[in-house]
Design a protein around this motif. Sequence first.
Motif, PDB file in Angstrom:
ATOM      1  N   CYS A  80       0.838  -1.206   0.000  1.00 48.49           N
ATOM      2  CA  CYS A  80       0.000   0.000   0.000  1.00 48.49           C
ATOM      3  C   CYS A  80       0.871   1.254   0.000  1.00 48.49           C
ATOM      4  O   CYS A  80       0.599   2.210  -0.734  1.00 48.49           O
ATOM      5  N   TYR A  81       1.926   1.256   0.816  1.00 53.10           N
ATOM      6  CA  TYR A  81       2.802   2.418   0.870  1.00 53.10           C
ATOM      7  C   TYR A  81       3.558   2.581  -0.445  1.00 53.10           C
ATOM      8  O   TYR A  81       3.782   3.697  -0.901  1.00 53.10           O
ATOM      9  N   SER A  82       3.902   1.483  -1.075  1.00 54.13           N
ATOM     10  CA  SER A  82       4.573   1.547  -2.378  1.00 54.13           C
ATOM     11  C   SER A  82       3.636   2.124  -3.440  1.00 54.13           C
ATOM     12  O   SER A  82       4.085   2.862  -4.324  1.00 54.13           O
ATOM     13  N   CYS A  83       2.346   1.804  -3.372  1.00 52.48           N
ATOM     14  CA  CYS A  83       1.367   2.403  -4.291  1.00 52.48           C
ATOM     15  C   CYS A  83       1.313   3.912  -4.073  1.00 52.48           C
ATOM     16  O   CYS A  83       1.262   4.692  -5.026  1.00 52.48           O
ATOM     17  N   PHE A  84       1.346   4.321  -2.817  1.00 51.44           N
ATOM     18  CA  PHE A  84       1.336   5.737  -2.466  1.00 51.44           C
ATOM     19  C   PHE A  84       2.576   6.437  -3.037  1.00 51.44           C
ATOM     20  O   PHE A  84       2.481   7.506  -3.643  1.00 51.44           O
ATOM     21  N   ILE A  85       3.752   5.827  -2.865  1.00 52.80           N
ATOM     22  CA  ILE A  85       5.003   6.405  -3.375  1.00 52.80           C
ATOM     23  C   ILE A  85       4.991   6.443  -4.899  1.00 52.80           C
ATOM     24  O   ILE A  85       5.411   7.424  -5.505  1.00 52.80           O
ATOM     25  N   SER A  86       4.503   5.393  -5.516  1.00 53.07           N
ATOM     26  CA  SER A  86       4.433   5.345  -6.975  1.00 53.07           C
ATOM     27  C   SER A  86       3.592   6.507  -7.503  1.00 53.07           C
ATOM     28  O   SER A  86       3.966   7.168  -8.473  1.00 53.07           O
ATOM     29  N   ASP A  87       2.486   6.771  -6.857  1.00 52.87           N
ATOM     30  CA  ASP A  87       1.630   7.886  -7.249  1.00 52.87           C
ATOM     31  C   ASP A  87       2.341   9.222  -7.030  1.00 52.87           C
ATOM     32  O   ASP A  87       2.262  10.121  -7.872  1.00 52.87           O
ATOM     33  N   LYS A  88       3.064   9.365  -5.920  1.00 53.80           N
ATOM     34  CA  LYS A  88       3.804  10.603  -5.656  1.00 53.80           C
ATOM     35  C   LYS A  88       4.849  10.879  -6.729  1.00 53.80           C
ATOM     36  O   LYS A  88       5.104  12.028  -7.074  1.00 53.80           O
ATOM     37  N   LEU A  89       5.432   9.824  -7.275  1.00 49.58           N
ATOM     38  CA  LEU A  89       6.477   9.963  -8.289  1.00 49.58           C
ATOM     39  C   LEU A  89       5.913  10.121  -9.699  1.00 49.58           C
ATOM     40  O   LEU A  89       6.665  10.195 -10.663  1.00 49.58           O
ATOM     41  N   GLY A  90       4.585  10.159  -9.815  1.00 51.59           N
ATOM     42  CA  GLY A  90       3.972  10.351 -11.118  1.00 51.59           C
ATOM     43  C   GLY A  90       3.820   9.083 -11.933  1.00 51.59           C
ATOM     44  O   GLY A  90       3.558   9.134 -13.128  1.00 51.59           O
ATOM     45  N   GLU A  91       3.997   7.952 -11.300  1.00 53.66           N
ATOM     46  CA  GLU A  91       3.830   6.671 -11.983  1.00 53.66           C
ATOM     47  C   GLU A  91       2.444   6.115 -11.661  1.00 53.66           C
ATOM     48  O   GLU A  91       1.731   6.646 -10.821  1.00 53.66           O
ATOM     49  N   LEU A  95       1.427   0.165 -10.318  1.00 54.31           N
ATOM     50  CA  LEU A  95       2.772  -0.332 -10.602  1.00 54.31           C
ATOM     51  C   LEU A  95       3.229  -1.409  -9.607  1.00 54.31           C
ATOM     52  O   LEU A  95       3.680  -2.472 -10.024  1.00 54.31           O
ATOM     53  N   PRO A  96       3.100  -1.188  -8.287  1.00 53.94           N
ATOM     54  CA  PRO A  96       3.549  -2.221  -7.354  1.00 53.94           C
ATOM     55  C   PRO A  96       2.789  -3.538  -7.469  1.00 53.94           C
ATOM     56  O   PRO A  96       3.317  -4.592  -7.129  1.00 53.94           O
ATOM     57  N   CYS A  97       1.562  -3.483  -7.939  1.00 50.81           N
ATOM     58  CA  CYS A  97       0.761  -4.707  -8.045  1.00 50.81           C
ATOM     59  C   CYS A  97       0.978  -5.439  -9.364  1.00 50.81           C
ATOM     60  O   CYS A  97       0.670  -6.622  -9.460  1.00 50.81           O
TER      61      CYS A  97
END
Length: 160
Positions: A80-91, A95-97
């Motif tokens: 979940c946190y990786s999804c949050f970071i991915s969104d912050k980076l504009g991706e 992506l994590p899933c």
Amino acid sequence: MDQEFVPIGPVDTTTVVVAGYVQQQPGGGGYVQQPITQPPVADTHIHVSTDSRMGVWSSGLCGCLTSPIGCLCACCCPVCYSCFISDKLGESICLPCCVPGYLTTLRSVMRTRHNIPGSVMGDCCITCWCQCCAVTQMSRHHDFAANRLVSTNATVITGS
């Protein structure tokens, strides 16, 4: 083959670029062609730092105590946190899933954007053995870089 561009024709000419040539149409009609010395540069959307200096991470890999909530979230639910970071980076938030090795990819992209030295192998080792620390470091660095960009681009408006 290096040619120098010399403007031709009167001031009231119309300049058109066609197939790598400057075509100027003087008031009397007819085109005069002159080659362009360098091809036009296409607009690209690559986000690479234009600063030639090497960057550094804004905090260390084990700087989790500077953002304890992020560290807790990364440890309790890393995907979940990786999804949050991915969104912050504009991706993509998916992506994590959907992408194997997503964290290595995100870390490499962030290093490239901020001109931080390192290697994909180093990113792979860090993300495999210290996933929570790597994700929180990326989040802290993103926030630091965003705050630095805002403060750099801030303008002061004074009233009279």
